[in-house]
Design a protein around this motif. Structure first.
Motif, PDB file in Angstrom:
ATOM      1  N   LYS A 133       7.044 -40.633 -25.874  1.00  0.00           N
ATOM      2  CA  LYS A 133       6.289 -39.897 -24.844  1.00  0.00           C
ATOM      3  C   LYS A 133       5.429 -38.799 -25.488  1.00  0.00           C
ATOM      4  O   LYS A 133       4.250 -38.666 -25.177  1.00  0.00           O
ATOM      5  CB  LYS A 133       7.267 -39.290 -23.825  1.00  0.00           C
ATOM      6  CG  LYS A 133       6.624 -38.379 -22.773  1.00  0.00           C
ATOM      7  CD  LYS A 133       7.671 -37.946 -21.751  1.00  0.00           C
ATOM      8  CE  LYS A 133       7.256 -36.712 -20.956  1.00  0.00           C
ATOM      9  NZ  LYS A 133       6.256 -36.994 -19.922  1.00  0.00           N
ATOM     10  N   SER A 134       6.032 -38.035 -26.404  1.00  0.00           N
ATOM     11  CA  SER A 134       5.278 -36.976 -27.085  1.00  0.00           C
ATOM     12  C   SER A 134       4.115 -37.561 -27.882  1.00  0.00           C
ATOM     13  O   SER A 134       3.016 -37.026 -27.892  1.00  0.00           O
ATOM     14  CB  SER A 134       6.181 -36.200 -28.040  1.00  0.00           C
ATOM     15  OG  SER A 134       7.241 -35.592 -27.346  1.00  0.00           O
ATOM     16  N   TYR A 135       4.379 -38.693 -28.534  1.00  0.00           N
ATOM     17  CA  TYR A 135       3.353 -39.341 -29.357  1.00  0.00           C
ATOM     18  C   TYR A 135       2.181 -39.804 -28.493  1.00  0.00           C
ATOM     19  O   TYR A 135       1.021 -39.543 -28.797  1.00  0.00           O
ATOM     20  CB  TYR A 135       3.964 -40.530 -30.114  1.00  0.00           C
ATOM     21  CG  TYR A 135       2.953 -41.434 -30.754  1.00  0.00           C
ATOM     22  CD1 TYR A 135       2.288 -41.055 -31.910  1.00  0.00           C
ATOM     23  CD2 TYR A 135       2.637 -42.672 -30.186  1.00  0.00           C
ATOM     24  CE1 TYR A 135       1.336 -41.874 -32.490  1.00  0.00           C
ATOM     25  CE2 TYR A 135       1.692 -43.502 -30.757  1.00  0.00           C
ATOM     26  CZ  TYR A 135       1.037 -43.096 -31.905  1.00  0.00           C
ATOM     27  OH  TYR A 135       0.090 -43.909 -32.470  1.00  0.00           O
ATOM     28  N   VAL A 136       2.489 -40.456 -27.393  1.00  0.00           N
ATOM     29  CA  VAL A 136       1.429 -41.002 -26.547  1.00  0.00           C
ATOM     30  C   VAL A 136       0.681 -39.873 -25.828  1.00  0.00           C
ATOM     31  O   VAL A 136      -0.538 -39.905 -25.709  1.00  0.00           O
ATOM     32  CB  VAL A 136       2.003 -42.007 -25.513  1.00  0.00           C
ATOM     33  CG1 VAL A 136       0.940 -42.436 -24.520  1.00  0.00           C
ATOM     34  CG2 VAL A 136       2.575 -43.224 -26.230  1.00  0.00           C
ATOM     35  N   GLU A 137       1.390 -38.849 -25.387  1.00  0.00           N
ATOM     36  CA  GLU A 137       0.747 -37.782 -24.608  1.00  0.00           C
ATOM     37  C   GLU A 137       0.016 -36.769 -25.481  1.00  0.00           C
ATOM     38  O   GLU A 137      -1.042 -36.291 -25.121  1.00  0.00           O
ATOM     39  CB  GLU A 137       1.788 -37.037 -23.743  1.00  0.00           C
ATOM     40  CG  GLU A 137       2.289 -37.877 -22.591  1.00  0.00           C
ATOM     41  CD  GLU A 137       3.233 -37.108 -21.680  1.00  0.00           C
ATOM     42  OE1 GLU A 137       3.507 -35.923 -21.933  1.00  0.00           O
ATOM     43  OE2 GLU A 137       3.715 -37.725 -20.713  1.00  0.00           O
ATOM     44  N   CYS A 138       0.632 -36.372 -26.583  1.00  0.00           N
ATOM     45  CA  CYS A 138      -0.029 -35.317 -27.368  1.00  0.00           C
ATOM     46  C   CYS A 138      -0.129 -35.612 -28.849  1.00  0.00           C
ATOM     47  O   CYS A 138      -0.432 -34.710 -29.628  1.00  0.00           O
ATOM     48  CB  CYS A 138       0.600 -33.950 -27.113  1.00  0.00           C
ATOM     49  SG  CYS A 138       2.256 -33.890 -26.525  1.00  0.00           S
ATOM     50  N   GLY A 139       0.121 -36.839 -29.242  1.00  0.00           N
ATOM     51  CA  GLY A 139      -0.028 -37.168 -30.657  1.00  0.00           C
ATOM     52  C   GLY A 139       1.019 -36.523 -31.542  1.00  0.00           C
ATOM     53  O   GLY A 139       0.893 -36.515 -32.754  1.00  0.00           O
ATOM     54  N   LYS A 140       2.055 -35.964 -30.903  1.00  0.00           N
ATOM     55  CA  LYS A 140       3.130 -35.358 -31.679  1.00  0.00           C
ATOM     56  C   LYS A 140       4.335 -36.295 -31.632  1.00  0.00           C
ATOM     57  O   LYS A 140       4.506 -37.048 -30.699  1.00  0.00           O
ATOM     58  CB  LYS A 140       3.565 -34.010 -31.071  1.00  0.00           C
ATOM     59  CG  LYS A 140       2.567 -32.905 -31.256  1.00  0.00           C
ATOM     60  CD  LYS A 140       3.175 -31.570 -30.879  1.00  0.00           C
ATOM     61  CE  LYS A 140       3.480 -31.446 -29.401  1.00  0.00           C
ATOM     62  NZ  LYS A 140       3.767 -30.082 -28.962  1.00  0.00           N
ATOM     63  N   VAL A 141       5.182 -36.193 -32.632  1.00  0.00           N
ATOM     64  CA  VAL A 141       6.433 -36.929 -32.556  1.00  0.00           C
ATOM     65  C   VAL A 141       7.585 -35.961 -32.776  1.00  0.00           C
ATOM     66  O   VAL A 141       7.403 -34.873 -33.302  1.00  0.00           O
ATOM     67  CB  VAL A 141       6.507 -38.083 -33.583  1.00  0.00           C
ATOM     68  CG1 VAL A 141       5.492 -39.150 -33.259  1.00  0.00           C
ATOM     69  CG2 VAL A 141       6.281 -37.557 -35.001  1.00  0.00           C
ATOM     70  N   LEU A 142       8.747 -36.355 -32.368  1.00  0.00           N
ATOM     71  CA  LEU A 142       9.923 -35.499 -32.507  1.00  0.00           C
ATOM     72  C   LEU A 142      10.776 -36.035 -33.647  1.00  0.00           C
ATOM     73  O   LEU A 142      10.869 -37.234 -33.837  1.00  0.00           O
ATOM     74  CB  LEU A 142      10.734 -35.503 -31.212  1.00  0.00           C
ATOM     75  CG  LEU A 142       9.950 -35.134 -29.957  1.00  0.00           C
ATOM     76  CD1 LEU A 142      10.853 -35.241 -28.731  1.00  0.00           C
ATOM     77  CD2 LEU A 142       9.389 -33.733 -30.064  1.00  0.00           C
ATOM     78  N   TYR A 143      11.382 -35.143 -34.364  1.00  0.00           N
ATOM     79  CA  TYR A 143      12.187 -35.621 -35.486  1.00  0.00           C
ATOM     80  C   TYR A 143      13.614 -35.909 -35.020  1.00  0.00           C
ATOM     81  O   TYR A 143      14.063 -35.447 -33.975  1.00  0.00           O
ATOM     82  CB  TYR A 143      12.172 -34.598 -36.620  1.00  0.00           C
ATOM     83  CG  TYR A 143      13.194 -33.508 -36.474  1.00  0.00           C
ATOM     84  CD1 TYR A 143      14.354 -33.530 -37.250  1.00  0.00           C
ATOM     85  CD2 TYR A 143      13.025 -32.481 -35.549  1.00  0.00           C
ATOM     86  CE1 TYR A 143      15.294 -32.540 -37.109  1.00  0.00           C
ATOM     87  CE2 TYR A 143      13.970 -31.493 -35.402  1.00  0.00           C
ATOM     88  CZ  TYR A 143      15.101 -31.520 -36.182  1.00  0.00           C
ATOM     89  OH  TYR A 143      16.037 -30.557 -36.033  1.00  0.00           O
TER      90      TYR A 143
END
Lengths: 162, 155
Positions: A133-143
């Motif tokens: 979700k973070s990747y698709v919405e804001c280009g961020k990923v969670l570790y």
């Protein structure tokens, strides 16, 4: 009694096409899946693999069961780590457009009652799907918290989350 | 047999303090929680009211307020005629930092067998928490229409 299954619903501000792409693209998956990547030609009946970044672990293997972009994706899932006794379970993704967002329902089922699969996937999928979700919405990923103790040699995996 | 309960885990790129603020400040909750205010002084034993569009939907009492780690309150629906027949349940938010990410575990328990409340909150929480995550990470809440959840008794 009903069979054990894991169900997780998450809403993503995106289109079904983009979420489906993220679920099936090797490079994208590597980013939100902590260096692990999906590998398949995505034809029903073809082999599926989740290539694990930690080399000492054997890849997760399976078979593409459903491929209906951008609505449904399913593959069988055998972890080879003793948790499922070598018997594949099933991961299914359902994507539903709701106005300007996607309702993603992830179901992991078809494992033996009493196996360790439910506990394992119950820990894994919330993080992977939160990261997606973070990747698709804001280009961020969670570790992944559990990658902290044993950092990866490859820069792309845990490093991408920083 | 295990009691019916709802557990939802999500990971949010934020700090426990910011997440706590987002869970307890109406300025925040209005934006991601179906225009709901959370009214309380957040002291153990104090009352809490969830007020959606000016109408009180749920009330309860603060059971734990260990900022920014653990928040829990009882949860009694008071709006829908059928749902309000069900007893008070209990919500627990556990916040656990992992580097730049917070693991949020929501547990909602204390439901009656065959009731409709469990089904309702099982549809509601994923939408609320997805929107909360988006708001904290990207500054934009995911506006999920309440009606899209298909909760009986709630429109």
């Amino acid at each position: 009694m009903s069979k054990p299954e894991f169900v997780y619903v998450i809403y993503i501000a995106s289109t079904p096409e983009k979420v489906f792409e993220a679920l099936t693209d090797a490079e994208a998956s590597k980013l939100y899946w902590h260096g692990n990547s999906v590998d398949s030609n995505w034809k029903v009946g073809s082999a599926f693999a989740l290539r694990l970044a930690r080399q000492e672990k054997q890849d997760i293997t399976g078979e593409v069961l459903e491929y209906d972009p951008p609505r449904r994706l399913a593959y069988s899932f055998c972890a080879h780590d003793g948790s499922d006794g070598g018997r594949p379970s099933r991961a299914t993704f359902e994507l539903e457009r709701q106005r300007d967002q996607v309702k993603l329902t992830m179901i992991h089922d078809q494992f033996e009652p009493g196996s360790d699969v439910l506990e394992k996937v119950s820990k894994g999928w919330p993080l992977i799907l939160s990261s997606l979700k973070s990747y698709v919405e804001c280009g961020k990923v969670l570790y992944a918290p559990w990658y902290e103790e044993r950092p990866l040699a490859t820069k792309n995996a845990a490093g991408a989350a920083r | 047999m295990s009691k019916p309960e709802f557990v939802y885990i999500t990971y949010i790129g934020t700090t426990p303090e910011k997440l706590w603020e987002a869970l307890t400040s109406s300025e925040f909750t209005r934006r991601y929680w179906f225009n709901t205010d959370v009214r309380s002084d957040w002291k153990v034993g104090s009352a809490i009211a969830l007020v959606m569009d000016g109408k009180t939907t749920d009330v309860g009492e603060i059971l734990e307020a260990d900022r920014p780690r653990r928040l829990s309150y009882t949860f009694k629906h008071v709006s829908d005629e059928e749902l309000k027949q069900e007893p008070a349940s209990k919500v627990v938010f556990a916040l656990e930092p992992h580097g730049k990410v917070v693991k949020l575990t929501l547990t909602h328990e204390g439901f009656v067998e065959g009731g409709k409340m469990l089904d309702g909150i099982s549809k509601g929480w994923p939408a609320i928490l997805a929107s909360l995550k988006s708001l904290l990470e990207s500054g934009t809440a995911v506006a999920i229409p309440l009606a899209a959840l298909g909760i009986e008794g709630i429109e």
